[in-house]
Enzyme design. Structure first.
Site, PDB file in Angstrom:
ATOM      1  N   ASN A   1       4.256   8.625  58.331  1.00 53.39           N
ATOM      2  CA  ASN A   1       5.667   8.424  57.977  1.00 53.39           C
ATOM      3  C   ASN A   1       6.188   7.012  58.253  1.00 53.39           C
ATOM      4  O   ASN A   1       7.254   6.631  57.771  1.00 53.39           O
ATOM      5  CB  ASN A   1       6.571   9.451  58.693  1.00 53.39           C
TER       6      ASN A   1
ATOM      7  N   ASP B   1       9.780  20.185  54.869  1.00 54.30           N
ATOM      8  CA  ASP B   1       9.675  19.291  53.722  1.00 54.30           C
ATOM      9  C   ASP B   1      10.825  19.506  52.736  1.00 54.30           C
ATOM     10  O   ASP B   1      11.282  20.630  52.551  1.00 54.30           O
ATOM     11  CB  ASP B   1       8.345  19.581  53.030  1.00 54.30           C
TER      12      ASP B   1
HETATM   13  C1  FPP Z   1      10.357  15.675  55.355  1.00 55.51           C
HETATM   14  O1  FPP Z   1      11.199  15.666  54.208  1.00 55.51           O
HETATM   15  C2  FPP Z   1      11.144  15.498  56.586  1.00 55.51           C
HETATM   16  C3  FPP Z   1      10.934  14.540  57.547  1.00 55.51           C
HETATM   17  C4  FPP Z   1       9.849  13.548  57.479  1.00 55.51           C
HETATM   18  C5  FPP Z   1      11.812  14.438  58.739  1.00 55.51           C
HETATM   19  C6  FPP Z   1      12.105  15.725  59.431  1.00 55.51           C
HETATM   20  C7  FPP Z   1      13.032  15.505  60.571  1.00 55.51           C
HETATM   21  C8  FPP Z   1      14.123  16.279  60.825  1.00 55.51           C
HETATM   22  C9  FPP Z   1      14.500  17.440  60.004  1.00 55.51           C
HETATM   23  C10 FPP Z   1      14.948  15.986  62.018  1.00 55.51           C
HETATM   24  C11 FPP Z   1      14.523  16.894  63.147  1.00 55.51           C
HETATM   25  C12 FPP Z   1      14.981  16.440  64.454  1.00 55.51           C
HETATM   26  C13 FPP Z   1      14.341  16.681  65.648  1.00 55.51           C
HETATM   27  C14 FPP Z   1      14.896  16.222  66.954  1.00 55.51           C
HETATM   28  C15 FPP Z   1      13.059  17.388  65.723  1.00 55.51           C
HETATM   29  P1  FPP Z   1      11.020  14.500  53.132  1.00 55.51           P
HETATM   30  O2  FPP Z   1      11.858  13.345  53.544  1.00 55.51           O
HETATM   31  O3  FPP Z   1       9.573  14.186  52.983  1.00 55.51           O
HETATM   32  O4  FPP Z   1      11.599  15.153  51.854  1.00 55.51           O
HETATM   33  P2  FPP Z   1      11.133  14.852  50.347  1.00 55.51           P
HETATM   34  O5  FPP Z   1       9.725  15.364  50.235  1.00 55.51           O
HETATM   35  O6  FPP Z   1      12.101  15.636  49.530  1.00 55.51           O
HETATM   36  O7  FPP Z   1      11.234  13.381  50.122  1.00 55.51           O
END
Ligand code: FPP
Length: 255
Positions: free
Chosen positions: A77, A29
């Protein structure tokens, strides 16, 4: 000892190799906030987050941890802006294409959990190819949760069990925890010993609810893209300080 990137490559001396978690789950996160705080688009945070995940996978392998499960995309998501969802789908596909050979060489077995049937067809093809190609690898089991939701997983398992009862192949009394587990996506994986969630959020967000009944939780304010080996080291130190009793009285009974 540090490697050429200044990262700790060997298990730090203050960690007990006999008491490492064998399976670690991560909720990655804070990618969006990491990017926004730098004046970058949110997708830049996901790109950096993918690098962090790759590095963590390597670190787990280097330090003798046998399984890592990452929550990459939840059933919720899809409610994000279309451009962000499209970017994430493309990122998963591109990463698989680009990193598969290296992961295979390093002995990584890659699996996916979640309802994969509604993902873009080209991503489904990469998922199938990478899972099949790495099936017999033994160095570390890397599981990626995509379009995953725990309630949906449990409901799906109940439905399959109910059908068996309806067909007379199973009695209601025959339904037990061991049987239920066989119908979860994680049927062949031991339960996580440790969950790490970054960015200061302290909830499970529909991730592995059944499987994490006895998992130790570690929450940190660090944003996922900044979660480096030293941060991981701190998480493991915290884990090793815990007394895992599994509902019993003495830790030694459950070791
Ligand atoms: C949450 O941060 C993150 C995600 C929903 C995406 C995670 C995906 C990756 C790191 C890519 C991984 C790749 C593979 C192939 C497994 P957020 O966007 O919710 O952050 P925020 O809370 O600051 O908005």
């Amino acid at each position: 000892m540090t490697n050429n990137k200044g990262q700790i490559s060997q298990l730090p001396a203050d960690l007990n190799p006999q008491k490492l978690p064998q399976h670690i789950a991560v909720i990655m996160d804070g990618n969006g906030r990491w990017a926004t705080s730098r004046g970058l688009p949110r997708i830049a945070g996901h790109r950096q987050g993918a690098k962090t995940l790759k590095e963590l996978l390597r670190c787990c392998k280097d330090w003798g941890i046998s399984a890592l499960t990452a929550y990459a995309f939840s059933t919720e998501n899809w409610r994000r802006p279309t451009e962000e969802v499209d970017f994430l789908m493309l990122l998963f596909e591109r990463l698989l294409r680009r990193e598969l050979a290296q992961m295979h060489r390093e002995g990584v077995r890659i699996s996916f959990i979640g309802d994969l049937s509604i993902l873009p067809k080209s991503l489904q093809a990469e998922i199938e190819r990478s899972s099949a190609e790495t099936l017999n690898n033994q160095a570390i089991h890397f599981t990626v949760a995509v379009n995953y939701g725990s309630r949906n997983e449990i409901m799906r398992a109940c439905r399959q069990v109910a059908e068996l009862v309806q067909q007379g192949e199973l009695t209601a009394e025959g339904v037990n925890e061991n049987l239920m587990e066989k119908f979860l996506y994680t049927a062949d994986t031991p339960e996580p010993d440790l969950l790490i969630r970054t960015s200061g959020e302290m909830r499970l967000s529909n991730f592995l609810l059944w499987q994490m009944a006895y998992t130790e939780m570690y929450f940190t304010d660090i944003l996922w893209p900044d979660f480096d080996r030293e941060a991981f080291h701190q998480a493991l130190l915290s884990y090793q300080g815990r007394d895992r009793r599994f509902g019993q009285v003495k830790a030694s009974l459950s070791a």
